[in-house]
Write an enzyme that holds these catalytic residues in place. Structure first.
Site, PDB file in Angstrom:
ATOM      1  N   ASP A 478      29.008 -66.733  40.271  1.00  0.00           N
ATOM      2  CA  ASP A 478      28.168 -67.869  39.893  1.00  0.00           C
ATOM      3  C   ASP A 478      28.478 -69.069  40.793  1.00  0.00           C
ATOM      4  O   ASP A 478      29.531 -69.133  41.448  1.00  0.00           O
ATOM      5  CB  ASP A 478      28.453 -68.197  38.414  1.00  0.00           C
ATOM      6  CG  ASP A 478      27.321 -68.947  37.738  1.00  0.00           C
ATOM      7  OD1 ASP A 478      26.396 -69.389  38.435  1.00  0.00           O
ATOM      8  OD2 ASP A 478      27.382 -69.094  36.493  1.00  0.00           O
ATOM      9  N   ASP A 548      18.120 -69.214  34.506  1.00  0.00           N
ATOM     10  CA  ASP A 548      18.746 -69.452  33.206  1.00  0.00           C
ATOM     11  C   ASP A 548      17.710 -69.530  32.107  1.00  0.00           C
ATOM     12  O   ASP A 548      18.068 -69.574  30.924  1.00  0.00           O
ATOM     13  CB  ASP A 548      19.567 -70.753  33.244  1.00  0.00           C
ATOM     14  CG  ASP A 548      20.974 -70.497  33.766  1.00  0.00           C
ATOM     15  OD1 ASP A 548      21.373 -69.326  33.847  1.00  0.00           O
ATOM     16  OD2 ASP A 548      21.668 -71.473  34.115  1.00  0.00           O
TER      17      ASP A 548
HETATM   18  C1  DGJ Z   1      25.120 -70.385  34.858  1.00  0.00           C
HETATM   19  C2  DGJ Z   1      24.596 -68.990  34.766  1.00  0.00           C
HETATM   20  O1  DGJ Z   1      23.295 -68.930  35.263  1.00  0.00           O
HETATM   21  C3  DGJ Z   1      24.677 -68.509  33.342  1.00  0.00           C
HETATM   22  O2  DGJ Z   1      24.130 -67.229  33.233  1.00  0.00           O
HETATM   23  C4  DGJ Z   1      26.111 -68.530  32.890  1.00  0.00           C
HETATM   24  O3  DGJ Z   1      26.853 -67.606  33.635  1.00  0.00           O
HETATM   25  C5  DGJ Z   1      26.678 -69.928  33.058  1.00  0.00           C
HETATM   26  N1  DGJ Z   1      26.480 -70.440  34.373  1.00  0.00           N
HETATM   27  C6  DGJ Z   1      28.140 -69.941  32.731  1.00  0.00           C
HETATM   28  O4  DGJ Z   1      28.729 -71.146  32.987  1.00  0.00           O
END
Ligand code: DGJ
Length: 729
Positions: A478, A548
């Protein structure tokens, strides 16, 4: 051979199955000119395209009108400072402070295969797959050599371009811009298509008529970004999915970029793509070289859909690497939306037990398992297990999950550091920052200066230790903030302009290390959802978390834009809980499943807490995933209707390469009382073949299905969906 050089006319002809690209050496001075790009032409007598009879005379015939010539010359690689006032691809700053350059042809070579681009992601191919042309040109005054590389693919209408600049002078020179591709075309009333957005609303399709002047998309955020995707298409104004000429350009890069269409005084269009020049300055020492990342051009004479399918084929076969590229991915359950930071071993195991019983194949432990990470204000950089939360650590948790017959995956955010972390307390100078200035935080975090080897090694060492500590078979990488406060203690004053690009090279190096040392790990890239969804990342990971926003209806739009360029099998897509955490929308569980099927497929909810009726649907959803995934992952994608356009329904289909089977997905976004059924015309089938349609027993020819179409009865309520499977009989 996809590339020939016609010596007498001094024309390079680059051919793919359906397209031709012509480059000519112009005038006695041998400027490298662009002559043609479009539908395939096999003629070799194309010298008239050099426009030698135009009113503007060539410099060798009329030195006094050199500027007039440069001002409208259709260049293969435009340069700054000597009369070409449009966007230039190459610009320098010499020690004496001057910016001009001018390239002329020196030599060329044509060879089978494709060279790798050192340290950069790029498409690849064998000697049978592709042919490369390398044109060597130079600026004699600067003693700067520039190599223009073009690779054509034998079976796909794609041309990959990149550029290498070599300083042959004794003095260093500063490169203030090195774009990767330029396409000078005559304007023919084109539109420009881009994929623009914002966090949780990435890659919305934007189409605009090209007007005079410059229309640019770009990112200066240090990532390709949620706001802009490194993709641009120039399309006939009446082009649609199935009709019209479309020129796609996609940048194999994940950092700052620009893509631009510039309509100029002579009704000519210059399309450019490359690293964003603003903020970029690269000191090129004597004897050193700089490689600009690759831009992939795709031409389609048959609409946007054909362009899409070329990109999908290219990326599936010549970009994505590793054993998962063509393989079915395990159905995963990710705990992020189920628990956020509030979990412990018991909670995770309770989710895993229920999930395993339903047929889910992998549990992914997301953010919050390390350091003192109970919220997003701390602990990034402390990549060791929080044993208060996870009693027995990862070895225990993973072995329990494996005992359930499930694989285990883990989340990292390797590029970041929280000011409230052990790592930062030990190394406050490891963050990207400008001395004397308080760096700006985002999500309470700073960006690590990965351009410094000691920082890279330390982060990688921590990750490696975790990955070796247990049977971890998947990693989610991430990246949750943009770059700012661009300053590196590792770079001299006149190299600070290299930071953003060096940062990307460092990320690429780290990911290469990871997949080399752990080739069996399934890597999923992510950047606050889809902030780095680009071909650069696909070179390292076969899938990317798409957004997201996990609301199924929002995902229709996000996934439509994403799939315009990127294969369905790369799109991280999960069934999530309702009301959806992104927007509170309620959608039927089945529909959420149909929409996630179009991607990698998985779950992002607390499977122990959802309604029993929904939980009971999971085994059937997984059976459907297994049944159709090979088709969805490897087949040809056709967009049928778009709820972005009609606000009523959304449909697409995937047809197997042999056209023997297909799957259409239809979603009724808005229920309207209607007296007549909705006609959906299918695509991509074989006219003369007969197909069994769904399980209703109807058999129709491909011609009937594609012309008369199928009739969709009204479904009851908003957000209802249907899968229609077709099989040749
Ligand atoms: C952003 C990601 O897109 C989410 O799926 C998740 O992993 C969060 N970060 C966690 O902080």
């Amino acid at each position: 051979m996809g590339i020939v050089y016609e010596e007498r006319q001094k024309i390079f002809q680059l051919n793919t199955p359906g397209s031709t690209y012509l480059i000519g050496l112009i005038d006695e001075e041998r400027f490298i000119g662009h002559l043609y790009y479009g539908r395939r032409i096999d003629d070799l007598n194309m010298e008239y395209l050099k426009r030698s009879n135009d009113a503007v005379r060539f410099p060798s015939r009329c030195n006094g009108e050199r500027l007039r010539f440069q001002d409208g010359f259709q260049a293969e690689y435009s340069t700054a400072g000597q009369g070409d006032y449009r966007e230039s691809c190459l610009e320098v700053r010499t020690r004496s402070g001057h910016n001009a350059c001018m390239l002329t042809y020196v030599s060329h070579s044509i060879y089978s295969g494709k060279p790798a681009l050192e340290g950069l992601p790029a498409t690849f191919g064998t000697e049978e797959d592709c042919t490369t042309l390398e044109i060597v040109c130079e600026d004699r005054v600067l003693q700067l050599q520039v190599r223009l590389l073009y690779t054509v693919f034998e079976k796909i209408d794609a041309i990959a371009r990149s550029v290498r600049v070599i300083n042959q002078a004794k003095e260093p020179v500063y490169l203030t811009r090195v774009l990767s591709a330029c396409l000078d075309m005559d304007n023919e009333n084109y539109d420009m298509i881009t994929l623009d957005g914002v966090w949780a609303k990435e890659r919305m399709i934007t189409r605009r008529q090209i007007a005079n002047g410059k229309q640019r998309i770009s990112s200066n955020r240090g990532v390709s970004s949620h706001q802009a995707n490194p993709f641009i298409a120039i399309a006939d104004s009446n082009a649609d999915q199935d009709f019209g000429r479309v020129y796609g350009m996609n940048f194999v890069y994940s950092g700052n970029f620009m893509a631009q269409a510039e309509l100029t005084q002579f009704d000519m269009l210059r399309v450019t793509m490359g690293i964003l020049p603003e903020g970029f300055c690269w000191k090129l020492e004597s004897g050193a070289s700089f490689t600009a990342p690759e831009a992939v051009l795709v031409f389609s004479a048959e609409g946007i859909g054909e362009m899409t399918r070329s990109y999908h084929d290219l990326y599936r076969n010549h970009l994505i690497r590793g054993k998962y590229c063509h393989a079915q991915r395990p159905v995963l359950i990710n705990n992020w939306e189920a628990t956020y930071f509030q979990f412990d071993t018991d909670k995770i195991l309770s989710i895993a037990r229920t999930a395993a019983a339903l047929g889910i194949e992998m549990l992914v432990l997301d953010d919050g398992w390390f350091g003192r990470r109970d919220n997003d204000a701390c602990a990034l950089g402390d990549w060791y297990v929080n044993e208060e939360k996870l009693k027995g650590g990862l070895p225990y948790l993973v072995s329990e999950i494996n005992r359930l017959g499930m694989k285990f995956g883990l989340w990292f955010e390797p590029e970041m550091v929280s000011p409230d972390s052990d790592l930062y307390r030990q190394h406050p100078d490891w963050a990207i920052r400008i001395p004397g200035r308080e760096p700006v935080q985002c999500r309470n975090q700073l960006v690590l200066d990965l351009t410094r080897r000691e920082v890279r090694d330390a982060v990688y060492g921590q990750i490696r230790a975790v990955l070796r500590s247990a049977n971890i078979e998947y990693v989610k990488w991430d990246m949750n903030r943009y770059l700012s406060d661009l300053g590196s203690l590792g770079l001299e004053a006149d190299r600070q302009g290299e930071l953003s690009h060096r940062y990307m090279l460092a990320v690429y190096e780290l990911q290469e290390r990871l997949i080399t040392e752990f080739p069996d790990i399934l890597l999923e890239n992510c950047s606050s959802g889809g902030g780095r969804y680009d071909p650069g990342m696909l070179y390292y990971s076969p899938q990317i978390w798409c957004s997201d926003d996990t609301d199924a209806i929002e995902r229709l739009r996000i996934q439509e834009g994403t799939a315009m360029v990127y294969p369905l099998g790369t799109m991280g897509a999960h069934v999530s809980d309702c009301p959806c955490h992104s927007n509170g929308r309620m959608t039927p569980f089945d529909t959420r499943g149909y929409i996630a099927l179009a991607g990698t497929f998985g779950y992002e909810l607390d499977v122990t807490r959802i309604a029993e009726e929904e939980r009971n649907k999971i085994p059937e959803q997984i059976r459907i995933y297994h049944k159709y995934n090979a088709l969805i992952r490897e087949g040809d994608y056709y967009r049928i209707t778009s709820c972005q356009e009609n606000h009523a329904n959304d449909s697409f289909m995937v047809v197997s390469k042999d056209k023997e089977e297909a799957l259409a997905v239809y979603i009724q976004v808005e229920a309207r009382p209607r007296l007549r059924s909705v006609r959906i015309r299918l695509k991509g089938l074989e006219d003369r073949w007969q197909y069994a349609v769904g399980d209703g027993g109807r058999i129709l020819s491909g011609a009937a299905l594609m012309n008369a179409g199928i009739l969709m009865d009204e479904l009851w309520g908003d957000y209802q969906g249907k899968l229609i499977y077709l099989k040749k009989v």
